[in-house]
Design a protein around this motif. Structure first.
Motif, short mmCIF file in Angstrom:
data_model
loop_
_atom_site.label_atom_id
_atom_site.label_comp_id
_atom_site.label_asym_id
_atom_site.label_seq_id
_atom_site.Cartn_x
_atom_site.Cartn_y
_atom_site.Cartn_z
N ASN A 111 12.40 22.58 -21.38
CA ASN A 111 11.74 23.71 -20.90
C ASN A 111 10.42 23.88 -22.06
OD1 ASN A 111 10.85 25.60 -18.97
ND2 ASN A 111 12.04 27.05 -19.98
N ALA A 114 7.71 21.69 -21.50
CA ALA A 114 7.15 21.98 -20.47
C ALA A 114 5.96 23.17 -20.63
CB ALA A 114 7.94 22.37 -19.29
N LYS A 119 4.77 17.27 -18.58
CA LYS A 119 5.79 16.99 -17.38
C LYS A 119 7.25 16.75 -17.94
CE LYS A 119 6.07 16.22 -12.46
NZ LYS A 119 5.66 15.66 -11.21
N ASP A 280 3.71 17.28 -6.94
CA ASP A 280 3.95 18.75 -7.56
C ASP A 280 4.19 18.63 -9.09
OD1 ASP A 280 5.21 20.97 -8.20
OD2 ASP A 280 6.77 20.84 -6.69
N THR A 282 5.08 20.59 -10.92
CA THR A 282 6.40 21.29 -11.78
C THR A 282 7.15 20.63 -12.44
OG1 THR A 282 5.98 22.80 -9.76
CG2 THR A 282 7.86 23.28 -11.18
N SER A 283 7.49 21.10 -13.40
CA SER A 283 8.60 20.39 -14.30
C SER A 283 10.02 20.84 -13.73
CB SER A 283 8.68 20.72 -15.63
OG SER A 283 7.70 20.03 -16.49
N LYS A 284 11.14 19.98 -13.31
CA LYS A 284 12.25 20.03 -12.54
C LYS A 284 13.49 19.66 -13.39
CE LYS A 284 10.27 20.99 -8.58
NZ LYS A 284 10.10 19.95 -7.49
N PRO A 297 12.91 24.17 -10.30
CA PRO A 297 12.07 24.07 -11.43
C PRO A 297 12.83 24.19 -12.51
CG PRO A 297 11.32 25.57 -9.43
CD PRO A 297 12.55 24.98 -8.98
#
Ligand code: F6P
Length: 320
Positions: A111, A114, A119, A280, A282-284, A297
């Motif tokens: 995180n 991120a 990513k 997308d 967004t980091s997941k 997320p």
């Protein structure tokens, strides 16, 4: 456009990590992506231990325990300077996305990356099953089987000598390994955060067993809760049961992954590449919910607490 993806394993190693590394690499190669590994987890990332790999790298690793790209713990990663440096190393290598396999500490590190514009995709890999965003982690099934193999053996000798065995299992601060093992073994007792020790209840039960001529007992105890040697002494004094202690320790982290862990690793590894390739940004993180592979997320996932398996606790009490 995604051209390069790297994968790493971090935190305590878990059986199935190699199967997952294999799945990530093969899923990426199948889509024409250049695939990289980072050796030694987040620590190796900061030190720039990054190498491009091909399909040969993934031969014959699906059944191997541990992690061939090694792992490490790096508490300093919390320092924003350290995570910023790690992000700039990935940028130097022109890596478009990083897949990290590990527990909640690894997810927090990802995180932080991120937040520095990388990513990332987190895959839950830890024997503890303590990650908030998933019902199941890679490694849990194998570790549970290992515990059961050990307890089966201990039962033989505990029965022969009419003893009480206190067996300490891992889990950090999560009782899933203890609860599942107690249920799978029909243990006489389990002590974990979700099923705390009530000394008098335990002693009463053991005295009753003695009175009924059932002279051996298995008690599973989660780590980081109490001193099992002190508890063993108390059991002897209070119940007359000859008592021995066993700490299974890191044996629980080793060994060839179960089929369940290999399949979970394959599903999650392939999913991580789908997420990287999607539009997308967004980091997941990836998880399991109701048997389905899900993603959410990472910023949300790191705030989630693991839902303990409340039903199991009642089931254990019912069946004792
Ligand atoms: O997170 C996996 C785990 O095995 C925990 O169950 C245990 O508390 C911890 O790692 C031990 O870590 P280490 O091997 O770094 O001492």
């Amino acid at each position: 456009m995604i051209r390069k993806i790297a994968v790493l394993t971090s935190g305590g190693d878990a059986p199935g990590m190699n199967a997952c590394v294999r799945a990530v690499i093969r899923a990426g190669l199948a889509r024409g992506i250049d695939m990289y590994v980072v050796y030694d987890g987040l620590k190796g990332l900061v030190e720039g231990h990054i190498e491009q790999v091909n399909k040969d790298f993934t031969q014959d690793i699906i059944n191997r325990g541990g992690t061939i790209i090694r792992s490490a713990r790096l508490p300093e990663f919390k320092d924003p300077k350290v995570s910023k440096r790690a992000a700039s190393i990935l940028q130097d290598f022109e890596i478009d996305a990083l897949v990290g396999i590990g527990g909640d500490g690894t997810f927090r590190g990802l995180n932080d990356l991120a937040k520095n514009g990388i990513k990332v995709v987190g895959i839950p890999g830890t024997i503890d099953n303590d990650v908030g965003s998933t019902e199941l982690t890679i490694g849990f099934s194998t570790a549970l089987n290992t515990i059961c193999e050990c307890v089966d053996k201990l039962k033989d000798t505990s029965g022969s000598h009419q003893r009480c065995s206190l067996i300490e299992v891992m889990g950090r601060h999560c009782g899933d390994l203890a609860l599942y093992a107690a249920l799978a073994e029909g243990a006489e007792g389990v002590i974990c955060v979700e099923h705390p020790l009530k000394e008098e209840v335990l002693f009463r039960k053991l005295r009753k067993m003695k009175a009924q001529n059932k002279n051996h007992a298995i008690i599973i105890v989660s780590e980081n809760l109490l001193d099992i040697n002190e508890l063993a002494k108390k059991i002897e004094d209070e119940t007359g049961f000859d008592t021995r202690t066993e700490v299974l320790g890191r044996l629980q982290r080793g060994g060839s992954p179960s089929a369940e862990d290999r399949v979970l690793a394959a599903r999650m590894g392939a999913k991580s590449v789908d997420i990287v390739m999607s539009d997308d940004p967004t980091s997941k993180v990836i998880g399991v919910r109701g048997g389905q592979i899900i993603d959410l997320p990472i910023a949300e996932a790191v705030e989630m607490k693991h839902e303990h398996t409340h039903g199991l606790r009642d089931l254990i009490d019912l069946l004792q």
